[in-house]
Motif scaffolding. Structure first.
Motif, PDB file in Angstrom:
ATOM      1  N   LEU A  50      51.952  -3.583 -58.541  1.00  0.00           N
ATOM      2  CA  LEU A  50      51.277  -4.821 -59.298  1.00  0.00           C
ATOM      3  C   LEU A  50      51.939  -4.931 -60.617  1.00  0.00           C
ATOM      4  O   LEU A  50      52.057  -3.943 -61.334  1.00  0.00           O
ATOM      5  CB  LEU A  50      49.870  -4.406 -59.259  1.00  0.00           C
ATOM      6  N   ASN A  51      52.143  -6.080 -60.936  1.00  0.00           N
ATOM      7  CA  ASN A  51      52.622  -6.615 -62.184  1.00  0.00           C
ATOM      8  C   ASN A  51      54.141  -5.988 -62.364  1.00  0.00           C
ATOM      9  O   ASN A  51      54.707  -6.055 -63.717  1.00  0.00           O
ATOM     10  CB  ASN A  51      51.611  -6.355 -63.435  1.00  0.00           C
ATOM     11  N   ARG A  52      54.830  -5.779 -61.537  1.00  0.00           N
ATOM     12  CA  ARG A  52      56.195  -5.424 -61.474  1.00  0.00           C
ATOM     13  C   ARG A  52      56.759  -6.396 -60.564  1.00  0.00           C
ATOM     14  O   ARG A  52      57.398  -7.316 -61.374  1.00  0.00           O
ATOM     15  CB  ARG A  52      56.369  -3.878 -60.981  1.00  0.00           C
ATOM     16  N   ASP A  53      56.796  -6.327 -59.335  1.00  0.00           N
ATOM     17  CA  ASP A  53      57.487  -7.292 -58.505  1.00  0.00           C
ATOM     18  C   ASP A  53      56.340  -8.005 -57.620  1.00  0.00           C
ATOM     19  O   ASP A  53      56.902  -8.594 -56.818  1.00  0.00           O
ATOM     20  CB  ASP A  53      58.735  -6.627 -57.636  1.00  0.00           C
ATOM     21  N   LEU A  54      55.141  -7.781 -57.993  1.00  0.00           N
ATOM     22  CA  LEU A  54      54.043  -8.186 -57.294  1.00  0.00           C
ATOM     23  C   LEU A  54      53.196  -8.783 -58.287  1.00  0.00           C
ATOM     24  O   LEU A  54      52.570  -8.111 -58.929  1.00  0.00           O
ATOM     25  CB  LEU A  54      53.315  -7.563 -56.339  1.00  0.00           C
ATOM     26  N   LEU A  55      52.839 -10.015 -58.407  1.00  0.00           N
ATOM     27  CA  LEU A  55      51.970 -10.644 -59.306  1.00  0.00           C
ATOM     28  C   LEU A  55      50.907 -11.108 -58.245  1.00  0.00           C
ATOM     29  O   LEU A  55      51.176 -11.922 -57.244  1.00  0.00           O
ATOM     30  CB  LEU A  55      52.638 -11.623 -60.121  1.00  0.00           C
ATOM     31  N   VAL A  56      49.528 -10.832 -58.789  1.00  0.00           N
ATOM     32  CA  VAL A  56      48.730 -11.533 -58.134  1.00  0.00           C
ATOM     33  C   VAL A  56      47.695 -12.454 -59.199  1.00  0.00           C
ATOM     34  O   VAL A  56      47.216 -11.709 -60.480  1.00  0.00           O
ATOM     35  CB  VAL A  56      47.668 -10.478 -57.400  1.00  0.00           C
ATOM     36  N   TYR A  57      47.346 -13.645 -58.948  1.00  0.00           N
ATOM     37  CA  TYR A  57      46.635 -14.381 -59.539  1.00  0.00           C
ATOM     38  C   TYR A  57      45.191 -14.408 -58.751  1.00  0.00           C
ATOM     39  O   TYR A  57      45.075 -14.619 -57.678  1.00  0.00           O
ATOM     40  CB  TYR A  57      46.992 -15.721 -59.622  1.00  0.00           C
ATOM     41  N   VAL A  58      43.989 -14.295 -59.646  1.00  0.00           N
ATOM     42  CA  VAL A  58      42.564 -14.400 -58.998  1.00  0.00           C
ATOM     43  C   VAL A  58      41.761 -15.527 -59.768  1.00  0.00           C
ATOM     44  O   VAL A  58      42.261 -15.859 -60.855  1.00  0.00           O
ATOM     45  CB  VAL A  58      42.126 -13.010 -59.243  1.00  0.00           C
ATOM     46  N   CYS A  59      40.817 -16.013 -58.794  1.00  0.00           N
ATOM     47  CA  CYS A  59      39.774 -16.651 -59.384  1.00  0.00           C
ATOM     48  C   CYS A  59      38.614 -15.828 -59.285  1.00  0.00           C
ATOM     49  O   CYS A  59      38.425 -15.433 -58.326  1.00  0.00           O
ATOM     50  CB  CYS A  59      39.667 -17.936 -58.756  1.00  0.00           C
ATOM     51  N   GLU A  60      37.696 -15.950 -60.457  1.00  0.00           N
ATOM     52  CA  GLU A  60      36.632 -15.053 -60.528  1.00  0.00           C
ATOM     53  C   GLU A  60      35.446 -15.939 -60.588  1.00  0.00           C
ATOM     54  O   GLU A  60      35.632 -16.806 -61.451  1.00  0.00           O
ATOM     55  CB  GLU A  60      36.451 -13.959 -61.499  1.00  0.00           C
ATOM     56  N   ASP A  61      34.422 -15.491 -59.886  1.00  0.00           N
ATOM     57  CA  ASP A  61      33.035 -16.199 -60.155  1.00  0.00           C
ATOM     58  C   ASP A  61      32.089 -15.094 -60.885  1.00  0.00           C
ATOM     59  O   ASP A  61      31.786 -14.128 -59.899  1.00  0.00           O
ATOM     60  CB  ASP A  61      32.462 -16.942 -58.990  1.00  0.00           C
ATOM     61  N   ASP A  62      31.671 -15.022 -61.853  1.00  0.00           N
ATOM     62  CA  ASP A  62      31.327 -13.711 -62.761  1.00  0.00           C
ATOM     63  C   ASP A  62      32.247 -12.777 -62.565  1.00  0.00           C
ATOM     64  O   ASP A  62      33.441 -12.973 -62.742  1.00  0.00           O
ATOM     65  CB  ASP A  62      30.044 -13.629 -62.101  1.00  0.00           C
ATOM     66  N   ALA A  63      32.010 -11.525 -61.836  1.00  0.00           N
ATOM     67  CA  ALA A  63      32.989 -10.553 -61.990  1.00  0.00           C
ATOM     68  C   ALA A  63      33.385 -10.375 -60.357  1.00  0.00           C
ATOM     69  O   ALA A  63      34.080  -9.571 -59.987  1.00  0.00           O
ATOM     70  CB  ALA A  63      32.275  -9.054 -62.080  1.00  0.00           C
ATOM     71  N   THR A  64      33.345 -11.501 -59.354  1.00  0.00           N
ATOM     72  CA  THR A  64      33.405 -11.324 -58.273  1.00  0.00           C
ATOM     73  C   THR A  64      34.722 -12.113 -57.942  1.00  0.00           C
ATOM     74  O   THR A  64      34.784 -13.475 -58.176  1.00  0.00           O
ATOM     75  CB  THR A  64      32.360 -11.840 -57.229  1.00  0.00           C
ATOM     76  N   ILE A  65      35.826 -11.598 -57.313  1.00  0.00           N
ATOM     77  CA  ILE A  65      37.023 -12.378 -56.895  1.00  0.00           C
ATOM     78  C   ILE A  65      36.875 -13.126 -55.729  1.00  0.00           C
ATOM     79  O   ILE A  65      36.490 -12.571 -54.759  1.00  0.00           O
ATOM     80  CB  ILE A  65      38.110 -11.245 -56.865  1.00  0.00           C
ATOM     81  N   VAL A  66      36.937 -14.453 -55.692  1.00  0.00           N
ATOM     82  CA  VAL A  66      36.638 -15.428 -54.824  1.00  0.00           C
ATOM     83  C   VAL A  66      37.983 -15.905 -54.117  1.00  0.00           C
ATOM     84  O   VAL A  66      37.815 -16.443 -53.190  1.00  0.00           O
ATOM     85  CB  VAL A  66      35.733 -16.508 -55.287  1.00  0.00           C
ATOM     86  N   SER A  67      39.022 -15.739 -54.720  1.00  0.00           N
ATOM     87  CA  SER A  67      40.480 -16.094 -54.090  1.00  0.00           C
ATOM     88  C   SER A  67      41.337 -15.563 -54.821  1.00  0.00           C
ATOM     89  O   SER A  67      41.373 -15.053 -55.966  1.00  0.00           O
ATOM     90  CB  SER A  67      40.460 -17.578 -54.964  1.00  0.00           C
TER      91      SER A  67
END
Length: 158
Positions: A50-67
């Protein structure tokens, strides 16, 4: 209110949950053994990549990752189609069902594309599902017109 950001190591348990939800939707209900094996591998994988050769973008609703959108960055020897030697593969584009059709995944993919441009990746590839095909086309992805035939060798699992 929805917020968009890049995931960090504190998000690993939530990223594992989202990956398992994605896999269950793509492959059907996972067995307890599959779930355990995948969770164990993902714990190690995310810590190491994570954050080396894998990047993950997230969308949160409050503290819940929804996407989520995963971008796996690979470096290989340069050639005329990969001048920088860097490519990306889009994976795990997944939005929880009740948050779909709001443009969330599109926003995350756009963030991923911007990262790829800023970091001089030669291209981003993906395998589109029927559900995602129109989104990817709208964002500028085109079918790969390679004269090469994709193939793979699978090792048997005993």
């Amino acid at each position: 209110m929805l917020t968009y950001r890049q995931a960090d190591k504190a998000d690993i348990p939530k990223l594992i949950d989202m990956r398992l939800a994605f896999l269950s939707e793509e492959h059907g209900e996972l067995t307890a053994e599959q779930t355990h094996t995948i969770e164990s591998q993902l714990q190690v994988y995310f810590r190491e990549h994570l954050n080396r050769d894998l990047l993950v973008y997230v969308c949160e609703d409050d503290a819940t990752i929804v996407s989520t959108v995963f971008l796996l960055v690979s470096e290989r020897p340069a050639n005329p189609n990969i001048l920088t030697g860097l490519t990306g593969t889009l994976l795990n584009v997944f939005t929880l069902p009740r948050y779909r059709n709001r443009g969330i995944a599109g926003n995350l993919v756009k963030m991923t594309i911007q990262y790829a441009k800023d970091n001089k990746l030669s291209y981003i590839d993906l395998k589109a599902t029927q559900a995602g095909y129109s989104l990817y086309r709208k964002l500028g992805f085109v079918p790969d017109e390679s004269s090469n035939v994709p193939m793979k060798y699978r090792f048997s699992r005993e």
